[in-house]
Design a protein around this motif. Structure first.
Motif, PDB file in Angstrom:
ATOM      1  N   LEU A 161       3.639  -1.468   6.270  1.00 57.10           N
ATOM      2  CA  LEU A 161       3.266  -2.736   5.889  1.00 57.10           C
ATOM      3  C   LEU A 161       4.539  -3.645   5.865  1.00 57.10           C
ATOM      4  CD1 LEU A 161       0.544  -4.039   5.272  1.00 57.10           C
ATOM      5  CD2 LEU A 161       1.315  -4.245   2.898  1.00 57.10           C
ATOM      6  N   GLN A 162       4.568  -4.752   6.519  1.00 59.67           N
ATOM      7  CA  GLN A 162       5.881  -5.859   6.343  1.00 59.67           C
ATOM      8  C   GLN A 162       4.987  -7.322   6.211  1.00 59.67           C
ATOM      9  OE1 GLN A 162       9.024  -5.684   8.733  1.00 59.67           O
ATOM     10  NE2 GLN A 162       9.177  -3.241   8.829  1.00 59.67           N
ATOM     11  N   ASN A 163       5.669  -7.858   5.009  1.00 60.38           N
ATOM     12  CA  ASN A 163       5.238  -9.208   4.764  1.00 60.38           C
ATOM     13  C   ASN A 163       3.924  -9.327   4.869  1.00 60.38           C
ATOM     14  OD1 ASN A 163       5.822 -11.834   4.090  1.00 60.38           O
ATOM     15  ND2 ASN A 163       5.762 -12.534   6.420  1.00 60.38           N
ATOM     16  N   GLY A 164       2.978  -8.259   4.199  1.00 63.42           N
ATOM     17  CA  GLY A 164       1.512  -8.206   4.096  1.00 63.42           C
ATOM     18  C   GLY A 164       0.874  -7.673   5.688  1.00 63.42           C
ATOM     19  N   MET A 165       1.466  -7.527   6.445  1.00 63.70           N
ATOM     20  CA  MET A 165       0.912  -7.160   7.859  1.00 63.70           C
ATOM     21  C   MET A 165       1.086  -5.871   8.244  1.00 63.70           C
ATOM     22  SD  MET A 165      -0.590  -8.419  10.464  1.00 63.70           S
ATOM     23  CE  MET A 165      -0.459 -10.016  10.012  1.00 63.70           C
ATOM     24  N   PRO A 166       0.312  -5.039   8.754  1.00 66.10           N
ATOM     25  CA  PRO A 166       0.432  -3.800   9.037  1.00 66.10           C
ATOM     26  C   PRO A 166       1.302  -3.915  10.630  1.00 66.10           C
ATOM     27  CG  PRO A 166      -1.743  -3.927   8.261  1.00 66.10           C
ATOM     28  CD  PRO A 166      -1.295  -5.355   8.482  1.00 66.10           C
ATOM     29  N   MET A 167       2.012  -2.661  10.510  1.00 64.07           N
ATOM     30  CA  MET A 167       2.701  -2.695  11.573  1.00 64.07           C
ATOM     31  C   MET A 167       2.570  -1.408  12.594  1.00 64.07           C
ATOM     32  SD  MET A 167       4.625  -5.527  11.323  1.00 64.07           S
ATOM     33  CE  MET A 167       6.104  -5.256  12.497  1.00 64.07           C
ATOM     34  N   ILE A 168       2.046  -1.538  13.923  1.00 60.71           N
ATOM     35  CA  ILE A 168       1.332  -0.611  14.456  1.00 60.71           C
ATOM     36  C   ILE A 168       2.420  -0.225  15.604  1.00 60.71           C
ATOM     37  CG2 ILE A 168      -0.801   0.263  15.753  1.00 60.71           C
ATOM     38  CD1 ILE A 168      -1.326  -0.761  13.011  1.00 60.71           C
ATOM     39  N   PRO A 169       2.602   0.944  16.043  1.00 60.33           N
ATOM     40  CA  PRO A 169       3.318   1.280  17.346  1.00 60.33           C
ATOM     41  C   PRO A 169       2.626   0.845  18.669  1.00 60.33           C
ATOM     42  CG  PRO A 169       3.027   3.173  15.903  1.00 60.33           C
ATOM     43  CD  PRO A 169       2.288   2.224  15.358  1.00 60.33           C
ATOM     44  N   PRO A 215       1.021  -1.255  -0.070  1.00 64.75           N
ATOM     45  CA  PRO A 215       0.119  -0.007   0.033  1.00 64.75           C
ATOM     46  C   PRO A 215       0.894   1.303  -0.044  1.00 64.75           C
ATOM     47  CG  PRO A 215      -0.855  -1.790   1.738  1.00 64.75           C
ATOM     48  CD  PRO A 215       0.401  -1.890   1.072  1.00 64.75           C
ATOM     49  N   SER A 216       1.942   1.216   0.612  1.00 68.00           N
ATOM     50  CA  SER A 216       3.002   2.471   0.669  1.00 68.00           C
ATOM     51  C   SER A 216       4.439   1.751   0.591  1.00 68.00           C
ATOM     52  CB  SER A 216       2.666   3.225   1.785  1.00 68.00           C
ATOM     53  OG  SER A 216       2.940   2.426   3.031  1.00 68.00           O
ATOM     54  N   VAL A 228      -2.388   2.613   6.710  1.00 68.07           N
ATOM     55  CA  VAL A 228      -0.980   2.420   6.354  1.00 68.07           C
ATOM     56  C   VAL A 228      -0.318   3.549   5.656  1.00 68.07           C
ATOM     57  CG1 VAL A 228       0.392   0.850   5.067  1.00 68.07           C
ATOM     58  CG2 VAL A 228      -1.441  -0.338   6.215  1.00 68.07           C
ATOM     59  N   GLY A 229       0.962   3.891   6.147  1.00 68.18           N
ATOM     60  CA  GLY A 229       1.299   5.107   5.384  1.00 68.18           C
ATOM     61  C   GLY A 229       1.213   6.308   6.137  1.00 68.18           C
ATOM     62  N   SER A 230       0.425   6.412   7.388  1.00 68.88           N
ATOM     63  CA  SER A 230       0.059   7.655   8.129  1.00 68.88           C
ATOM     64  C   SER A 230       0.414   7.441   9.611  1.00 68.88           C
ATOM     65  CB  SER A 230      -1.523   7.813   8.017  1.00 68.88           C
ATOM     66  OG  SER A 230      -1.882   8.995   8.576  1.00 68.88           O
ATOM     67  N   PHE A 239      14.185   0.171  -7.016  1.00 68.26           N
ATOM     68  CA  PHE A 239      13.491   0.011  -5.884  1.00 68.26           C
ATOM     69  C   PHE A 239      14.288  -0.982  -4.948  1.00 68.26           C
ATOM     70  CE2 PHE A 239      10.617   1.247  -8.851  1.00 68.26           C
ATOM     71  CZ  PHE A 239       9.549   1.945  -8.327  1.00 68.26           C
ATOM     72  N   GLY A 240      14.574  -0.739  -3.797  1.00 71.59           N
ATOM     73  CA  GLY A 240      15.459  -1.739  -2.755  1.00 71.59           C
ATOM     74  C   GLY A 240      14.568  -2.783  -2.306  1.00 71.59           C
ATOM     75  N   TYR A 241      15.310  -3.680  -1.516  1.00 75.08           N
ATOM     76  CA  TYR A 241      14.660  -4.886  -1.025  1.00 75.08           C
ATOM     77  C   TYR A 241      13.539  -4.440  -0.162  1.00 75.08           C
ATOM     78  CZ  TYR A 241      14.132  -9.301   1.243  1.00 75.08           C
ATOM     79  OH  TYR A 241      13.751 -10.727   1.560  1.00 75.08           O
ATOM     80  N   TYR A 242      13.785  -3.292   0.606  1.00 78.69           N
ATOM     81  CA  TYR A 242      12.645  -2.656   1.536  1.00 78.69           C
ATOM     82  C   TYR A 242      11.516  -1.876   0.965  1.00 78.69           C
ATOM     83  CZ  TYR A 242      15.547  -4.885   5.116  1.00 78.69           C
ATOM     84  OH  TYR A 242      16.381  -5.782   5.957  1.00 78.69           O
ATOM     85  N   SER A 243      11.629  -2.008  -0.203  1.00 82.28           N
ATOM     86  CA  SER A 243      10.283  -1.570  -0.973  1.00 82.28           C
ATOM     87  C   SER A 243       9.292  -2.434  -0.776  1.00 82.28           C
ATOM     88  CB  SER A 243      10.710  -1.108  -2.306  1.00 82.28           C
ATOM     89  OG  SER A 243      11.529  -0.165  -2.731  1.00 82.28           O
ATOM     90  N   TRP A 244       9.613  -3.580  -0.547  1.00 86.55           N
ATOM     91  CA  TRP A 244       8.637  -4.676  -0.223  1.00 86.55           C
ATOM     92  C   TRP A 244       7.706  -4.974  -1.593  1.00 86.55           C
ATOM     93  CZ3 TRP A 244       8.732  -7.329   4.221  1.00 86.55           C
ATOM     94  CH2 TRP A 244       9.307  -6.882   5.299  1.00 86.55           C
ATOM     95  N   ILE A 245       8.503  -5.118  -2.811  1.00 85.67           N
ATOM     96  CA  ILE A 245       7.883  -5.435  -3.905  1.00 85.67           C
ATOM     97  C   ILE A 245       7.760  -7.115  -4.076  1.00 85.67           C
ATOM     98  CG2 ILE A 245       7.782  -5.150  -6.454  1.00 85.67           C
ATOM     99  CD1 ILE A 245       8.904  -2.291  -6.009  1.00 85.67           C
ATOM    100  N   THR A 246       6.831  -7.614  -4.353  1.00 81.62           N
ATOM    101  CA  THR A 246       6.957  -9.033  -4.476  1.00 81.62           C
ATOM    102  C   THR A 246       6.636  -9.548  -5.881  1.00 81.62           C
ATOM    103  OG1 THR A 246       4.655  -9.274  -4.197  1.00 81.62           O
ATOM    104  CG2 THR A 246       5.915  -9.647  -2.205  1.00 81.62           C
TER     105      THR A 246
END
Length: 723
Positions: free
Chosen positions: A690-698, A356-357, A670-672, A398-405
């Motif tokens: 978003l990492q590995n298809g999972m939103p990461m929340i503080p 998504p971002s 995601v992204g905000s 696009f680096g590896y941490y762009s999370w493109i699959t």
């Protein structure tokens, strides 16, 4: 008397013999010097091609010197990128110093041998003006050529064999497909062929398509002029795609020809947007126009969406469904240019490949970090940084941490890239392997699982061979534990250098090693260096990465402390990062204060940064993504953690997350970094990613909203969450 007269002659001869000849002027100058660039705009990044013929022989060890005017910038010119060829032989002993390029030849060459030198990445001067580039050899005098730089630069060499140069220009009143337009053909210089106009002679104009031309009798006198004189209605004949015109009276003896078709004459532009030419024939000689462009009804030139042999796509992993870096490189020519602050549009095969971002720090444009990223469907809008130079050559990484699959199905795919309205489609690239089948969503676990491998790199080291500003440096990186096993040829170790370090676009495998062995390959993606070991590396085994100075990595130009990161393709999250001082900057010593032991309540859910699991009541359960430290200040955890570890009502997808605990409802995007808590908008310490298809929340942000406590145990590097 005769002897006395001879003495001065003998002395003169002796003196002449003793006079060194090293200061004698060179007798020859190089011949047929030609200097061309692919872009003459101010401040553009250009490739210069220099050709000439030797008028005097060269011996092994002699030098050829190319000197650019001081207003050119050669700081981005790498010696390995300069190509020099003499009589078909490649010379690779090249030195770039300031604005001078020196080639030392490795064999003898003869008079008449041809020389071609290609120098890329030259930055043109910032002002419109004429500038000199000079060339000389050890045995030949300096020869120079004046290059005009600027929007109106005209450096044509009048070479009739140049396919890119037409004999005349075509100006249109309208350039949209299938639209009525006026056509101005001019000016054709007849004197080049020793021709002159004759009253009553005929000129034939051939258009790309007969459907462009009007029916006979649909036009009238005055709709066509030759050199400003009206062509009479009876002197116009249309046959297929050709119009034959009779030269009006009064033009006898003129050596230029300009033909103007008024819009009322009724010529319609071609039905398809593309590049076209028009041919004019007079007195047995044929003249062809420069290409003119017809655009589609939206003003775009989709005719330029053809496959381009210079457009390649490079992947770090070509397996179906795998996460991969993507490097996309194309040459848009001199007409269409990347400009600072403007967007490059990259169109991927499917939107499923994209998260998504994407963090702008993971995407580079011509080697510099992007200014911004926007995703819409399968298109990624990459904003070029303000520091990038205008150029028709565009490279987006696009680096590896762009999370493109990769696509989930093996096959051939292509990517399109658009710059300034021109779109080019890449050559096909292959995705291999077994198709990825989407697995069903797993409900909260009830069976304990083996914890994900943790890696202890508290004693890992990063050292460099040089620390001076702008110095070429090597690296010695001591990884204490690699975490998950690395499979030879498939997995890689990744070294991430911060912006400021100059990383070449390619590094030979012989300039690196892993545990003393050359890797199977090395891939460079922006500031990321991916090193694929040739041997298997066991789970949590140590690894020594050597990158020699021959790799030509250059230290930053600014004195500071920089962070070098290390990760692998197999291990979840980064292994470690270390600070290095450049230019005399001192890395601050960190002495951790003693911390008392922390005792977590029995109901606490425990996690560790970089480890994709959590522990609850003595059992260990998997997480889809490992917690990580966001912005260096707060721990981010997968949305899954709040549902499975803390029993909160949690719903998520790739774009949003909803969490409800008691009467408190929270919504995240995601992204905000703005969360909606009840009816209020609240700023979080870090954005949702978003990492590995999972939103990461503080984590602490959520805990604070619903009254949970968060404790940090420094001794075990773990976090406990409980109520």
């Amino acid at each position: 008397m005769e002897k006395k007269k001879l003495l001065p002659v003998v002395l003169a001869v002796t003196a002449l013999a003793a006079t060194p000849f090293t200061n004698a002027p060179k007798a020859y100058a190089i011949d047929d010097l030609d200097i061309e660039a692919d872009d003459y705009d101010t401040e553009a990044e250009a490739e210069y091609t220099i050709t000439f013929t030797l008028e005097e022989e060269l011996e092994d060890g002699d030098e050829i010197t190319v000197e650019f005017d001081s207003d050119f910038d050669l700081d981005e010119v790498e010696e390995d990128d300069v190509e020099a060829e003499v009589d078909g032989s490649t010379e690779d002993d090249i030195d770039v110093s300031g604005n001078t390029v020196t080639i030392t030849v490795s064999e003898d060459y003869s008079e008449g041998d041809d020389v071609e030198i290609t120098i890329p990445n030259v930055i043109n001067p910032e002002d419109d003006d004429d500038y000199e580039i000079s060339v000389e050899t050890d045995n030949e005098d300096e020869e120079s050529e004046t290059i005009e730089i600027g929007d109106d630069a005209d450096n044509d060499d009048d070479d009739d064999d140049d396919d890119d140069d037409g004999d005349f220009e075509v100006d249109l009143s309208e350039d949209e497909e299938d639209k009525k337009s006026g056509y101005d053909l001019g000016t054709i210089d007849l004197s080049d062929e020793d021709q002159e106009l004759e009253d009553g002679a005929e000129v034939v104009v051939s258009f790309p398509d007969e459907d462009m031309l009007p029916d006979e009798d649909d036009y009238e006198e005055g709709d066509i002029t030759i050199n400003g004189e009206d062509v009479e209605e009876g002197d116009i004949e249309i046959d297929g795609n050709e119009i034959t015109l009779t030269i009006p009276d009064g033009l006898e003896g003129e050596d230029e020809l300009e033909i103007e078709f008024d819009e009322d004459f009724g010529i319609r532009n071609p039905m398809a947007d593309d590049d076209y030419t028009i041919t004019v024939e007079y007195d047995g000689e044929e003249y062809e126009s420069e290409e003119f462009e017809i655009v589609d009804k939206n003003g775009n030139s989709t005719s330029n969406s053809k496959s381009d042999s210079n457009f390649g796509v490079t992947l770090s992993d070509s397996n179906a469904g795998s996460r991969s870096s993507y490097t996309i490189e194309a040459d848009f020519g001199s007409k269409y240019k990347l400009e600072p602050g403007k967007d490059v549009i990259v169109t991927f095969p499917t939107s499923e490949m994209l998260p998504p971002s994407i963090d702008k720090s993971s995407v580079f444009v011509n080697g510099k970090e992007s200014k911004g990223i926007y995703i819409n469907g399968n298109k990624v809008y990459v904003t070029a940084p303000d520091s990038v130079s205008k150029s028709g050559k565009v490279k987006v990484s696009f680096g590896y941490y762009s999370w493109i699959t990769n696509p989930k199905t093996a096959g051939s795919y292509d990517i399109a890239m658009s710059v300034s309205g021109k779109t080019i489609t890449s050559k096909k690239f292959s995705i291999t392997g077994t198709p990825i089948v989407q697995q069903p969503v797993v409900t909260p676990p009830v069976v304990p699982v083996t914890p994900v491998v943790a890696a202890d790199n508290s004693q890992a080291l990063v050292t460099k061979t040089k620390a001076g500003l702008n110095q070429v440096t090597g690296f010695n990186i001591q990884v204490k534990q690699v975490g998950e096993q690395l499979v030879a040829g498939k997995d890689y170790l990744q070294v991430t250098l911060p912006v400021g370090f100059k990383v070449p676009t390619a590094i030979p495998i012989t300039n690196t090693s892993v545990n003393g062995v050359y890797p199977s390959k090395v891939v460079v993606s922006g500031q990321n260096i991916l090193i694929y070991p040739k041997q298997n590396i066991a789970q949590n085994a140590p690894a020594t990465i050597i990158i020699t100075e021959a790799a030509k990595i250059t230290n930053p130009a600014v004195k500071n402390v920089y962070s070098v990161g290390v990760s692998t393709s197999a291990h979840k999250g980064p292994l470690f990062s270390r600070l290095v001082g450049i230019g005399g900057a001192v890395v601050p010593a960190v002495t951790p204060a003693p911390t008392p032991a922390v005792t977590f309540p029995v109901n606490a859910a425990r996690i560790k940064v970089g480890v994709a699991n959590f522990t609850l009541r003595g059992n260990t359960y998997p997480l889809k993504a490992a917690p990580f430290l966001a912005n260096g200040t707060t721990t981010a955890v997968p949305a899954q953690f709040f549902k499975e570890a803390l029993a909160m009502s949690t719903i998520w997808n790739n774009n949003t997350v909803s969490i409800v605990s008691g009467t408190t409802a929270m919504r995240f995007t995601v992204g905000s970094n703005i969360a909606r808590v009840g009816t209020q908008s609240v700023v979080m310490p870090a954005a949702v990613t978003l990492q590995n298809g999972m939103p990461m929340i503080p984590l602490k942000f959520v805990a604070d909203q619903v009254g949970y406590k968060v404790l940090w145990d420094a001794k075990t590097s773990s976090v406990g969450v409980f109520k």
